[in-house]
Design a protein around this motif. Structure first.
Motif, PDB file in Angstrom:
ATOM      1  N   CYS A 306     -10.372  -0.046  -4.621  1.00  0.00           N
ATOM      2  CA  CYS A 306      -8.991   0.407  -4.671  1.00  0.00           C
ATOM      3  C   CYS A 306      -8.211  -0.506  -5.632  1.00  0.00           C
ATOM      4  CB  CYS A 306      -8.357   0.360  -3.280  1.00  0.00           C
ATOM      5  SG  CYS A 306      -6.605   0.772  -3.329  1.00  0.00           S
ATOM      6  N   CYS A 309      -4.833  -2.064  -3.614  1.00  0.00           N
ATOM      7  CA  CYS A 309      -4.878  -3.129  -2.604  1.00  0.00           C
ATOM      8  C   CYS A 309      -6.161  -3.952  -2.643  1.00  0.00           C
ATOM      9  CB  CYS A 309      -4.662  -2.546  -1.206  1.00  0.00           C
ATOM     10  SG  CYS A 309      -6.081  -1.680  -0.539  1.00  0.00           S
ATOM     11  N   CYS A 329      -8.785   5.267  -0.496  1.00  0.00           N
ATOM     12  CA  CYS A 329      -8.886   3.927   0.067  1.00  0.00           C
ATOM     13  C   CYS A 329      -8.646   3.947   1.572  1.00  0.00           C
ATOM     14  CB  CYS A 329      -7.852   3.027  -0.617  1.00  0.00           C
ATOM     15  SG  CYS A 329      -7.711   1.398   0.151  1.00  0.00           S
ATOM     16  N   CYS A 332      -5.140   1.625   2.092  1.00  0.00           N
ATOM     17  CA  CYS A 332      -3.794   2.087   1.758  1.00  0.00           C
ATOM     18  C   CYS A 332      -3.718   3.577   1.449  1.00  0.00           C
ATOM     19  CB  CYS A 332      -3.242   1.283   0.576  1.00  0.00           C
ATOM     20  SG  CYS A 332      -4.037   1.680  -1.003  1.00  0.00           S
TER      21      CYS A 332
HETATM   22 ZN    ZN Z   1      -6.060   0.506  -1.147  1.00  0.00          ZN
END
Ligand code: ZN
Ligand code: ZN
Length: 395
Positions: A306, A309, A329, A332
């Motif tokens: 991701c 994040c 993800c 997030c």
């Molecule tokens: Zn993420």
């Protein structure tokens, strides 16, 4: 016309008209193994001809199922086949034409699921494909296993047949323009969500152009199996609007990677998809006097990352088999990007795993590298023709 005294007897055998050709060797066709990739309009014509010709062993790979719109361009399919796998329906129809042809249907995505053992099994490979990415893969597989392949393409009234036999002759990659590479790169570099949205639509085709081009492809197979001069490193173009055709010879691109002699391949009769790669690595180390890395037959998604994040999720499967929920993800909910791998360095903990656990298909080939030396290892226990293998290898 023919002298009535010379007409062939009415009780002649099935292939008597072929055997009347001075150079024809029916036993070469009967003993031949042909891998046909794609069972669409073009694949149907090729497969029909291979059955009529009495080719003894055919494997046909296709992922799709028969739809009503296929029936106008596919001689092997019937209305009752709707919804069934094309490869299976094609195999059944070929056996109805010629029961002596042993056909193996492979319901699979070529890029993800077709082990390179199938290429090495084949005497000749036929491409009846509709996209560049699959052609690039087939080309690399043929180059690595030392097989000639005959590519076909059709669009409305036009068609093309190209034969490739790398490393000796120009190959498919030699014919690719920067535009072709850009289009493939675009598909690869997009997030996989976008990649799916970009999935190519079926090209407009007719059964008549498919007959012309598929017929010429099958004829090239006959020539290759007889050791005759064939369309290798050359292309045949057909324009049905004015019935013009011409051939051209492709130069070998000096930057193309497929023109060095291919590495030898050693079949490992006791190794298969469930063999830990440490065993392959040990064999390679012994034969090469060391090991730098094991190269894979295709790129795999090692993990999804991701960018927002930083969350990483291990995946280990082909891009084509990354599931919808793996695209997002888990932290997030943002879109993830794949981390791709095509080689495992010696000492990698992933070598503890098996080819199957890494997401490689059955009957695949791995390449061991040590310095300038390389050696292929075929996981031959997966072959459906191997004595020790299960009847139906999982694909
Ligand atoms: Zn993420
Ligand atoms: Zn090339």
């Amino acid at each position: 016309m023919s002298d009535p005294l010379n007409v062939v007897s009415l009780r002649e055998g099935r292939f008597a008209r072929f055997e009347a050709v001075s150079w024809w060797r029916q036993e070469r066709l009967r003993n031949a193994r042909v891998l046909v990739i794609g069972a669409g309009a073009l694949g149907n014509e090729v497969l029909k001809n291979l059955a009529l010709l009495g080719v003894g062993h055919v494997a046909v790979a296709d992922l799709d199922h028969v739809e009503l719109s296929n029936l106008s361009r596919s001689v092997l399919y019937r209305e009752t086949d709707e919804g069934r796998p094309k490869a299976e329906c094609a195999a059944k129809a070929m056996n109805a034409i010629h029961p002596g042809t042993q056909v193996t249907p492979l319901i699979c995505n070529v890029l993800a699921d077709l082990g390179l053992g199938w290429f090495r099994w084949a005497d000749v490979v036929v491409g009846a494909l509709d996209n560049r990415e699959a052609r690039v893969f087939v080309n690399s597989a043929c180059a690595r296993t030392g097989r000639a392949w005959v590519d076909g393409g059709i669009e409305v009234l036009q068609g093309i047949v190209r034969g490739f036999f790398p490393p000796q002759t120009a190959c498919y990659e030699c014919t690719m323009s920067q535009v072709d590479w850009d289009l493939i790169q675009k598909r690869r570099s997009c997030t996989m969500l976008a990649k799916r949205a970009l999935a190519e639509r079926g090209t407009p085709t007719t059964p008549t152009t498919a007959s012309v081009i598929g017929g010429i492809q099958a004829q090239e197979v006959i020539k290759l199996l007889h050791g005759m001069e064939a369309l290798t490193g050359r292309g045949f173009f057909f324009d049905g609007a004015q019935h013009q055709s011409y051939t051209m010879t492709y130069p070998v691109n000096p930057d193309c990677p497929w023109h060095e002699p291919a590495a030898d391949i050693i079949p490992l009769d006791t190794a298969g998809g469930n063999t830990p790669l440490t065993q392959i690595a040990a064999e390679a180390t012994q034969r090469l006097g060391g090991l730098d890395a094991l190269d894979l037959s295709r790129e795999l998604v090692e993990a999804m990352e991701c960018p927002a994040c930083g969350t990483q999720t291990a995946v280990w499967r082909a891009v084509e088999h990354v599931s919808e929920d793996q695209l997002l993800c888990p932290g997030c909910g943002g879109a993830c990007a794949p981390r791709l791998v095509h080689s495992l360095p010696a000492g990698s903990p992933m070598l503890e795993r098996t080819a199957r656990e890494l997401g490689l298909p059955a009957w695949d080939i791995l390449w061991a590298r040590h310095g300038e030396q390389a050696l292929g290892f075929e996981l031959a226990a997966d072959s459906p023709f191997a004595k020790t293998s299960p009847a139906n290898p999982a694909l």
